[in-house]
Design a protein around this motif. Structure first.
Motif, short mmCIF file in Angstrom:
data_model
loop_
_atom_site.label_atom_id
_atom_site.label_comp_id
_atom_site.label_asym_id
_atom_site.label_seq_id
_atom_site.Cartn_x
_atom_site.Cartn_y
_atom_site.Cartn_z
N HIS A 112 0.82 -1.21 0.00
CA HIS A 112 0.00 0.00 0.00
C HIS A 112 0.86 1.26 0.00
CE1 HIS A 112 -3.57 2.40 0.59
NE2 HIS A 112 -2.98 3.00 1.60
N GLU A 113 2.03 1.20 0.63
CA GLU A 113 2.90 2.36 0.70
C GLU A 113 3.59 2.65 -0.64
OE1 GLU A 113 5.53 2.10 4.05
OE2 GLU A 113 3.90 1.48 5.35
N HIS A 114 3.53 1.72 -1.57
CA HIS A 114 4.13 1.91 -2.88
C HIS A 114 3.10 2.37 -3.91
CE1 HIS A 114 8.00 0.23 -1.79
NE2 HIS A 114 7.37 -0.74 -1.17
N LEU A 115 1.88 2.68 -3.45
CA LEU A 115 0.83 3.12 -4.34
C LEU A 115 0.55 4.61 -4.16
CD1 LEU A 115 -1.70 0.17 -3.95
CD2 LEU A 115 -0.03 0.52 -5.77
N VAL A 116 0.11 5.24 -5.25
CA VAL A 116 -0.22 6.66 -5.24
C VAL A 116 -1.66 6.79 -5.73
CG1 VAL A 116 0.33 8.90 -6.25
CG2 VAL A 116 2.17 7.29 -5.75
N GLU A 117 -2.48 7.55 -5.00
CA GLU A 117 -3.85 7.77 -5.44
C GLU A 117 -3.87 8.89 -6.48
OE1 GLU A 117 -8.31 8.50 -3.68
OE2 GLU A 117 -6.64 9.48 -2.66
N SER A 159 -11.16 7.56 -8.63
CA SER A 159 -9.94 7.34 -7.87
C SER A 159 -9.30 6.01 -8.28
CB SER A 159 -10.27 7.31 -6.38
OG SER A 159 -9.15 6.93 -5.64
N HIS A 160 -7.97 6.03 -8.44
CA HIS A 160 -7.21 4.81 -8.75
C HIS A 160 -5.92 4.85 -7.94
CE1 HIS A 160 -9.64 3.75 -12.30
NE2 HIS A 160 -9.70 5.04 -12.50
N ASN A 161 -5.50 3.69 -7.46
CA ASN A 161 -4.22 3.56 -6.78
C ASN A 161 -3.25 2.88 -7.72
OD1 ASN A 161 -4.81 4.67 -4.15
ND2 ASN A 161 -6.18 2.94 -3.91
N GLU A 162 -2.21 3.61 -8.09
CA GLU A 162 -1.23 3.13 -9.06
C GLU A 162 0.15 3.10 -8.42
OE1 GLU A 162 -1.56 2.20 -12.59
OE2 GLU A 162 -3.50 1.85 -11.63
N LYS A 211 3.93 3.86 -7.53
CA LYS A 211 4.74 5.08 -7.61
C LYS A 211 5.61 5.02 -8.86
CE LYS A 211 5.33 6.28 -2.77
NZ LYS A 211 6.29 6.45 -1.68
N LYS A 266 0.60 12.10 -5.60
CA LYS A 266 -0.65 11.92 -4.88
C LYS A 266 -1.65 13.02 -5.26
CE LYS A 266 -2.72 11.51 -0.36
NZ LYS A 266 -2.56 11.61 1.07
#
Length: 81
Positions: A4-9, A16-19, A21, A69
């Protein structure tokens, strides 16, 4: 660090998408906007808000941009090729 810490909203056409970094490609943004089955040969326009000014910039086909972000992307279908 967990995954989760490697994702950017980011937001693509207000969704909204989490992709991961790093950089995101024009084609990936089209897929996020129109689904995995999107015809990548069709004509699309991708714009995004850059920096604090909120100035819109165009992302060229085959281009990529570093994501941050809360970054906002607008993807529209312009024509079929």
């Amino acid at each position: 660090m967990n995954d989760h810490e490697h994702l950017v909203e980011i937001f693509v056409n207000t969704d909204s998408h989490n992709e991961p970094k790093g950089k995101i490609t024009f084609d990936r943004l089209v897929q996020l906007a129109f689904g995995e089955g999107a015809d990548l040969n069709a004509g699309y326009k991708v714009t995004y808000q850059a920096g604090q000014s909120g100035e819109d910039k165009d992302l060229p086909k085959k281009g990529e941009v570093e994501i941050h972000k809360g970054m906002i992307f607008n993807v529209s279908l312009t024509a079929f090729s």
